[in-house]
Design a protein around this motif. Structure first.
Motif, PDB file in Angstrom:
ATOM      1  N   THR A  10       0.847  -1.241   0.016  1.00  0.00           N
ATOM      2  CA  THR A  10      -0.108  -0.058   0.035  1.00  0.00           C
ATOM      3  C   THR A  10       0.679   1.173   0.024  1.00  0.00           C
ATOM      4  O   THR A  10       2.019   1.408   0.982  1.00  0.00           O
ATOM      5  CB  THR A  10      -1.006  -0.100   1.306  1.00  0.00           C
ATOM      6  OG1 THR A  10      -1.578  -1.274   1.282  1.00  0.00           O
ATOM      7  CG2 THR A  10      -2.079   1.076   1.166  1.00  0.00           C
ATOM      8  N   ASN A  11       1.002   1.980  -0.882  1.00  0.00           N
ATOM      9  CA  ASN A  11       1.504   3.282  -1.101  1.00  0.00           C
ATOM     10  C   ASN A  11       1.065   4.144   0.084  1.00  0.00           C
ATOM     11  O   ASN A  11      -0.033   4.574   0.337  1.00  0.00           O
ATOM     12  CB  ASN A  11       1.154   4.098  -2.446  1.00  0.00           C
ATOM     13  CG  ASN A  11       1.977   5.206  -2.455  1.00  0.00           C
ATOM     14  OD1 ASN A  11       1.697   6.298  -1.983  1.00  0.00           O
ATOM     15  ND2 ASN A  11       2.860   5.401  -3.684  1.00  0.00           N
ATOM     16  N   LYS A  12       2.117   4.688   0.788  1.00  0.00           N
ATOM     17  CA  LYS A  12       2.088   5.368   1.979  1.00  0.00           C
ATOM     18  C   LYS A  12       1.483   6.813   1.915  1.00  0.00           C
ATOM     19  O   LYS A  12       0.760   7.429   2.453  1.00  0.00           O
ATOM     20  CB  LYS A  12       3.268   5.707   2.891  1.00  0.00           C
ATOM     21  CG  LYS A  12       3.737   4.106   3.487  1.00  0.00           C
ATOM     22  CD  LYS A  12       4.895   4.307   4.417  1.00  0.00           C
ATOM     23  CE  LYS A  12       5.142   3.190   5.192  1.00  0.00           C
ATOM     24  NZ  LYS A  12       5.928   2.192   3.762  1.00  0.00           N
ATOM     25  N   HIS A  13       1.756   7.203   0.568  1.00  0.00           N
ATOM     26  CA  HIS A  13       1.448   8.639   0.090  1.00  0.00           C
ATOM     27  C   HIS A  13      -0.058   8.541  -0.237  1.00  0.00           C
ATOM     28  O   HIS A  13      -0.832   9.609   0.076  1.00  0.00           O
ATOM     29  CB  HIS A  13       2.490   9.013  -0.742  1.00  0.00           C
ATOM     30  CG  HIS A  13       2.018  10.489  -1.444  1.00  0.00           C
ATOM     31  ND1 HIS A  13       2.127  11.755  -0.591  1.00  0.00           N
ATOM     32  CD2 HIS A  13       1.643  10.939  -2.545  1.00  0.00           C
ATOM     33  CE1 HIS A  13       1.801  12.731  -1.415  1.00  0.00           C
ATOM     34  NE2 HIS A  13       1.521  12.435  -2.596  1.00  0.00           N
ATOM     35  N   VAL A  68      -0.236  -1.124  -4.748  1.00  0.00           N
ATOM     36  CA  VAL A  68       0.619  -1.157  -5.872  1.00  0.00           C
ATOM     37  C   VAL A  68       1.431  -2.635  -5.982  1.00  0.00           C
ATOM     38  O   VAL A  68       1.763  -3.017  -4.941  1.00  0.00           O
ATOM     39  CB  VAL A  68       1.646  -0.074  -5.666  1.00  0.00           C
ATOM     40  CG1 VAL A  68       2.681  -0.124  -7.073  1.00  0.00           C
ATOM     41  CG2 VAL A  68       1.043   1.152  -5.428  1.00  0.00           C
TER      42      VAL A  68
END
Ligand SMILES: [Zn+2]
Ligand SMILES: [Zn+2]
Length: 295
Positions: free
Chosen positions: A5-8, A13
């Motif tokens: 999971t993209n932190k931003h 992804v």
């Protein structure tokens, strides 16, 4: 090869560092390079074929650049995601494609889809399996020779989770215009589709593609023939994507019916789509419906 999971952005992804080395037919050096999907190439590696007159008509082989870790031991010891990834070669002929295939050729393709789907999906480590197709470069294809791909996964991808969650409170499709139908399938344009011109071929009987029977194979071949004849007449032989959504084996949802999304790729994505996560659907449904139904 791992789902993160993209932190931003919070988006899921799939990280895979190896796939950049894929050969591409469309880079301008096609001449002289042998097509790996043509007869005579990779003949010893088939996972499945349908033969007629002692020649294969359709053939499944391992994808040379798998999206996930294909080795079960590696998956069990490491922190990575697992799945099998195959290329489904749909014809012996280098340039024949969905706009040319006849009923019988489509039936062979669907029989291959069924065989590979059941085979890959029965693995106990697999939670979801998808069949998809990219036709031509701007739809994401790296090879011109007609093929689909099948990928099994050790997780359920976000898009299918979203569809199943929608069904808990709502119907999956809002208003829709039916273009054509037969015993087993309905072919329609959803009013609020994600991308302009998207069409859905929905099975009437089952949530799971594994259940497709001989009658339904014939009816789906008929629907494919119809939809690609119509796209060809309305837009010409443009790039397109298809993908098949079936219910994950661990989830029960009586309202969910397996279906195929068909997306003619008229436009391209740009900064607006990337920046907002929104796609502009410029479809005039009446105009579209008239175009498709008058032909
Ligand atoms: Zn070829
Ligand atoms: Zn779907």
């Amino acid at each position: 090869m791992k789902l993160v999971t993209n932190k931003h952005t919070g988006r899921k992804v799939l990280i895979n560092k190896l796939r950049d080395s894929r050969e591409n037919d469309f880079l301008g050096h096609e001449e002289g390079n042998k097509c790996p999907f043509c007869p005579g190439e990779n003949e010893e590696k088939a996972n499945f074929t349908i033969n007629e007159n002692e020649e294969w008509q359709v053939k499944a082989i391992d994808n040379k650049y798998p999206a996930l870790v294909t080795n079960i031991e590696e998956y069990q010891k490491n922190n990575c995601d697992y799945g099998k990834h195959e290329v489904l070669i749909e014809t012996r002929e280098h340039l024949r494609n969905f706009y040319d295939f006849n009923q019988h050729e489509f039936e062979n393709i669907i029989k291959m889809y069924k065989n590979r789907y059941i085979e890959l999906d029965k693995d106990e480590n697999v939670k979801y399996t998808i069949i998809y197709k990219n036709h031509l470069k701007s739809a994401g294809a790296s090879k011109i020779h007609s093929h689909s791909q099948i990928l099994s996964m050790s997780f359920i991808p976000p898009e299918i989770k979203r569809e199943i969650n929608t069904l808990k409170t709502d119907s999956l499709w809002g208003d829709k215009r039916i273009i054509t139908e037969n015993e087993s399938f309905e072919l329609f344009l959803p009013e609020d589709s994600f991308l302009s011109g998207e069409m859905i071929i929905e099975n009437r009987n089952s949530g799971r593609f594994n259940d497709i029977n001989d009658e339904e194979i014939k009816d789906l071949a008929k629907s494919f023939k119809e939809v690609f004849d119509k796209i060809n007449k309305v837009y010409g032989t443009i790039p397109f994507n298809i993908y098949l959504h079936s219910l994950p084996k661990t989830i029960r949802s009586p309202k969910f019916k397996w279906h195929i999304h068909v997306i003619p790729r008229k436009g391209k994505f740009g900064g607006f789509e990337l920046g907002t996560g929104l796609y502009i659907n410029s479809l005039d449904l009446d105009e579209m419906y008239n175009k498709f139904c008058k032909r």
